[in-house]
Motif scaffolding. Sequence first.
Motif, PDB file in Angstrom:
ATOM      1  N   THR A   1      35.702  49.552  47.273  1.00 18.86           N
ATOM      2  CA  THR A   1      36.023  50.249  48.518  1.00 18.86           C
ATOM      3  C   THR A   1      36.152  51.745  48.290  1.00 18.86           C
ATOM      4  OG1 THR A   1      37.198  48.296  49.361  1.00 18.86           O
ATOM      5  CG2 THR A   1      37.670  50.408  50.424  1.00 18.86           C
ATOM      6  N   CYS A   2      36.771  52.121  47.171  1.00 20.78           N
ATOM      7  CA  CYS A   2      36.947  53.545  46.867  1.00 20.78           C
ATOM      8  C   CYS A   2      35.652  54.194  46.408  1.00 20.78           C
ATOM      9  CB  CYS A   2      38.021  53.711  45.783  1.00 20.78           C
ATOM     10  SG  CYS A   2      39.676  53.197  46.279  1.00 20.78           S
ATOM     11  N   ALA A   3      34.870  53.486  45.617  1.00 18.86           N
ATOM     12  CA  ALA A   3      33.676  54.087  45.010  1.00 18.86           C
ATOM     13  C   ALA A   3      32.479  54.142  45.944  1.00 18.86           C
ATOM     14  CB  ALA A   3      33.297  53.320  43.743  1.00 18.86           C
ATOM     15  N   ALA A   4      32.359  53.172  46.844  1.00 20.83           N
ATOM     16  CA  ALA A   4      31.147  53.050  47.655  1.00 20.83           C
ATOM     17  C   ALA A   4      30.940  54.217  48.618  1.00 20.83           C
ATOM     18  CB  ALA A   4      31.178  51.736  48.436  1.00 20.83           C
ATOM     19  N   GLY A   5      31.984  54.963  48.903  1.00 18.80           N
ATOM     20  CA  GLY A   5      31.849  56.076  49.838  1.00 18.80           C
ATOM     21  C   GLY A   5      31.186  57.300  49.243  1.00 18.80           C
ATOM     22  N   SER A   6      30.965  57.293  47.933  1.00 25.27           N
ATOM     23  CA  SER A   6      30.367  58.445  47.263  1.00 25.27           C
ATOM     24  C   SER A   6      29.251  57.992  46.332  1.00 25.27           C
ATOM     25  CB  SER A   6      31.438  59.200  46.459  1.00 25.27           C
ATOM     26  OG  SER A   6      30.865  60.071  45.513  1.00 25.27           O
ATOM     27  N   LYS A   7      28.096  58.645  46.413  1.00 26.90           N
ATOM     28  CA  LYS A   7      26.983  58.315  45.532  1.00 26.90           C
ATOM     29  C   LYS A   7      27.362  58.565  44.081  1.00 26.90           C
ATOM     30  CE  LYS A   7      22.143  59.388  44.522  1.00 26.90           C
ATOM     31  NZ  LYS A   7      20.952  60.199  44.883  1.00 26.90           N
ATOM     32  N   LYS A   8      28.056  59.669  43.822  1.00 30.05           N
ATOM     33  CA  LYS A   8      28.471  60.013  42.461  1.00 30.05           C
ATOM     34  C   LYS A   8      29.422  58.960  41.912  1.00 30.05           C
ATOM     35  CE  LYS A   8      30.836  63.594  39.766  1.00 30.05           C
ATOM     36  NZ  LYS A   8      31.511  64.927  39.825  1.00 30.05           N
ATOM     37  N   HIS A   9      30.399  58.566  42.719  1.00 27.04           N
ATOM     38  CA  HIS A   9      31.361  57.555  42.278  1.00 27.04           C
ATOM     39  C   HIS A   9      30.684  56.201  42.069  1.00 27.04           C
ATOM     40  CE1 HIS A   9      34.951  59.973  44.089  1.00 27.04           C
ATOM     41  NE2 HIS A   9      34.512  60.467  42.942  1.00 27.04           N
ATOM     42  N   THR A  10      29.725  55.875  42.942  1.00 27.43           N
ATOM     43  CA  THR A  10      29.003  54.597  42.813  1.00 27.43           C
ATOM     44  C   THR A  10      28.227  54.544  41.506  1.00 27.43           C
ATOM     45  OG1 THR A  10      28.795  54.346  45.217  1.00 27.43           O
ATOM     46  CG2 THR A  10      27.255  53.099  43.846  1.00 27.43           C
ATOM     47  N   GLU A  11      27.522  55.624  41.191  1.00 27.23           N
ATOM     48  CA  GLU A  11      26.757  55.672  39.941  1.00 27.23           C
ATOM     49  C   GLU A  11      27.681  55.595  38.732  1.00 27.23           C
ATOM     50  OE1 GLU A  11      24.582  59.277  40.349  1.00 27.23           O
ATOM     51  OE2 GLU A  11      23.016  58.392  41.626  1.00 27.23           O
ATOM     52  N   ASP A  12      28.820  56.291  38.809  1.00 26.83           N
ATOM     53  CA  ASP A  12      29.786  56.269  37.702  1.00 26.83           C
ATOM     54  C   ASP A  12      30.370  54.872  37.517  1.00 26.83           C
ATOM     55  OD1 ASP A  12      31.615  57.620  35.745  1.00 26.83           O
ATOM     56  OD2 ASP A  12      33.122  56.941  37.176  1.00 26.83           O
ATOM     57  N   ALA A  13      30.735  54.223  38.644  1.00 29.49           N
ATOM     58  CA  ALA A  13      31.300  52.877  38.576  1.00 29.49           C
ATOM     59  C   ALA A  13      30.283  51.883  38.031  1.00 29.49           C
ATOM     60  CB  ALA A  13      31.780  52.445  39.963  1.00 29.49           C
ATOM     61  N   THR A  14      29.030  52.035  38.456  1.00 28.57           N
ATOM     62  CA  THR A  14      27.966  51.128  37.985  1.00 28.57           C
ATOM     63  C   THR A  14      27.798  51.221  36.478  1.00 28.57           C
ATOM     64  OG1 THR A  14      26.790  51.308  40.097  1.00 28.57           O
ATOM     65  CG2 THR A  14      25.525  50.538  38.196  1.00 28.57           C
ATOM     66  N   THR A  15      27.769  52.456  35.959  1.00 27.95           N
ATOM     67  CA  THR A  15      27.627  52.661  34.511  1.00 27.95           C
ATOM     68  C   THR A  15      28.788  52.039  33.746  1.00 27.95           C
ATOM     69  OG1 THR A  15      26.425  54.738  34.864  1.00 27.95           O
ATOM     70  CG2 THR A  15      27.415  54.399  32.691  1.00 27.95           C
ATOM     71  N   LYS A  16      30.004  52.275  34.243  1.00 31.91           N
ATOM     72  CA  LYS A  16      31.183  51.754  33.559  1.00 31.91           C
ATOM     73  C   LYS A  16      31.268  50.231  33.634  1.00 31.91           C
ATOM     74  CE  LYS A  16      33.958  55.954  34.127  1.00 31.91           C
ATOM     75  NZ  LYS A  16      35.103  56.591  34.815  1.00 31.91           N
ATOM     76  N   LEU A  17      30.871  49.658  34.765  1.00 30.03           N
ATOM     77  CA  LEU A  17      30.908  48.198  34.909  1.00 30.03           C
ATOM     78  C   LEU A  17      29.910  47.525  33.970  1.00 30.03           C
ATOM     79  CD1 LEU A  17      31.282  47.836  38.779  1.00 30.03           C
ATOM     80  CD2 LEU A  17      32.943  47.132  37.051  1.00 30.03           C
ATOM     81  N   HIS A  18      28.707  48.092  33.850  1.00 28.65           N
ATOM     82  CA  HIS A  18      27.722  47.537  32.920  1.00 28.65           C
ATOM     83  C   HIS A  18      28.236  47.614  31.483  1.00 28.65           C
ATOM     84  CE1 HIS A  18      24.458  46.467  35.524  1.00 28.65           C
ATOM     85  NE2 HIS A  18      24.370  47.667  36.058  1.00 28.65           N
ATOM     86  N   ALA A  19      28.920  48.725  31.148  1.00 25.41           N
ATOM     87  CA  ALA A  19      29.490  48.871  29.804  1.00 25.41           C
ATOM     88  C   ALA A  19      30.576  47.821  29.564  1.00 25.41           C
ATOM     89  CB  ALA A  19      30.060  50.282  29.636  1.00 25.41           C
ATOM     90  N   MET A  20      31.376  47.547  30.593  1.00 22.25           N
ATOM     91  CA  MET A  20      32.436  46.533  30.473  1.00 22.25           C
ATOM     92  C   MET A  20      31.838  45.135  30.324  1.00 22.25           C
ATOM     93  SD  MET A  20      35.060  48.032  33.341  1.00 22.25           S
ATOM     94  CE  MET A  20      36.218  46.688  33.212  1.00 22.25           C
ATOM     95  N   ILE A  21      30.766  44.863  31.066  1.00 24.21           N
ATOM     96  CA  ILE A  21      30.104  43.562  30.940  1.00 24.21           C
ATOM     97  C   ILE A  21      29.591  43.352  29.528  1.00 24.21           C
ATOM     98  CG2 ILE A  21      28.084  42.214  31.663  1.00 24.21           C
ATOM     99  CD1 ILE A  21      28.421  43.467  34.462  1.00 24.21           C
ATOM    100  N   ASP A  22      28.952  44.387  28.972  1.00 25.20           N
ATOM    101  CA  ASP A  22      28.455  44.296  27.600  1.00 25.20           C
ATOM    102  C   ASP A  22      29.601  44.084  26.613  1.00 25.20           C
ATOM    103  OD1 ASP A  22      25.885  44.685  28.500  1.00 25.20           O
ATOM    104  OD2 ASP A  22      25.889  46.851  28.133  1.00 25.20           O
ATOM    105  N   LEU A  23      30.708  44.794  26.834  1.00 24.58           N
ATOM    106  CA  LEU A  23      31.867  44.686  25.940  1.00 24.58           C
ATOM    107  C   LEU A  23      32.469  43.296  25.957  1.00 24.58           C
ATOM    108  CD1 LEU A  23      34.051  45.962  24.109  1.00 24.58           C
ATOM    109  CD2 LEU A  23      35.261  46.632  26.202  1.00 24.58           C
ATOM    110  N   TYR A  24      32.720  42.754  27.154  1.00 27.03           N
ATOM    111  CA  TYR A  24      33.396  41.467  27.263  1.00 27.03           C
ATOM    112  C   TYR A  24      32.454  40.292  26.972  1.00 27.03           C
ATOM    113  CZ  TYR A  24      37.059  44.279  29.358  1.00 27.03           C
ATOM    114  OH  TYR A  24      38.021  45.243  29.582  1.00 27.03           O
ATOM    115  N   SER A  25      31.149  40.523  27.070  1.00 24.34           N
ATOM    116  CA  SER A  25      30.208  39.463  26.744  1.00 24.34           C
ATOM    117  C   SER A  25      30.161  39.189  25.247  1.00 24.34           C
ATOM    118  CB  SER A  25      28.793  39.835  27.224  1.00 24.34           C
ATOM    119  OG  SER A  25      28.753  39.942  28.632  1.00 24.34           O
ATOM    120  N   GLU A  26      30.571  40.183  24.470  1.00 22.67           N
ATOM    121  CA  GLU A  26      30.556  40.043  23.012  1.00 22.67           C
ATOM    122  C   GLU A  26      31.753  39.272  22.494  1.00 22.67           C
ATOM    123  OE1 GLU A  26      30.411  43.994  21.583  1.00 22.67           O
ATOM    124  OE2 GLU A  26      28.337  44.375  22.254  1.00 22.67           O
ATOM    125  N   THR A  27      32.792  39.132  23.309  1.00 25.88           N
ATOM    126  CA  THR A  27      34.025  38.466  22.849  1.00 25.88           C
ATOM    127  C   THR A  27      33.996  36.993  23.170  1.00 25.88           C
ATOM    128  OG1 THR A  27      35.154  38.995  24.945  1.00 25.88           O
ATOM    129  CG2 THR A  27      35.341  40.575  23.113  1.00 25.88           C
TER     130      THR A  27
END
Length: 224
Positions: free
Chosen positions: A198-224
């Motif tokens: 809800t907070c990130a979707a209102g901004s293109k910059k925030h959306t791109e930043d959130a997308t990058t961080k979420l993919h990094a988190m998926i990669d991190l937690y997939s390894e455990t």
Amino acid sequence: MNSFFDGYVHAKTNLKEFVDQYDNVLKKKIENENVADFHSFNLTIPCISRSPIEKLYQDLYTNVKFREVQIQLTGTIDLDPVLHRREGTVKTYLVEDEVRVEDFTKQVTHSVDFNEEDGVAKCSCSLFEMRGIVCRHIFAVFKCNGIKTMPQQHILDRWRKDIKRRYTLINSSYDAGEVREDANRYSSLLNICYKMITCAAGSKKHTEDATTKLHAMIDLYSET
């Protein structure tokens, strides 16, 4: 949605009955998916060709979805993609296909954009976007380009038989013990994600930043 509730939830019910019936629907759906997953691991649908792409989907997808892939693969037999134009690494093909409408068949021309750099393709028929299954037009373009494997963008986790279905972690009254603990953790994380979206979707910059961080988190937690 109607087919999801069919046989369990009736039109004339009060709120309590609806909640109880919804719980039964959810339980039955989870049971059916578990049975389907069991069969996917223990019963193998044979490949109908020597295509390594078909073998890949056979290994990864549930039996139900693999059958859908096979239907699209067999549909490539009569297709002959024609190169329409090329812009950089992107080649656009025109693919003539027959579509049956009621009692007659009509000719339809689809456009497929194929990126040679990453192997990703997009078709004007939008089957992949609508149903999550690669269409025969894309498979035909892959074939004429000698593609032997699939880019990860065309392999969806929700059809894979080696990944637990997330909706089995939705709270239900029949849950107990460790199952309920998993569901509680899932619900807690889901609520946090909703707030973030809800907070990130209102901004293109925030959306791109959130997308990058979420993919990094998926990669991190997939390894455990």
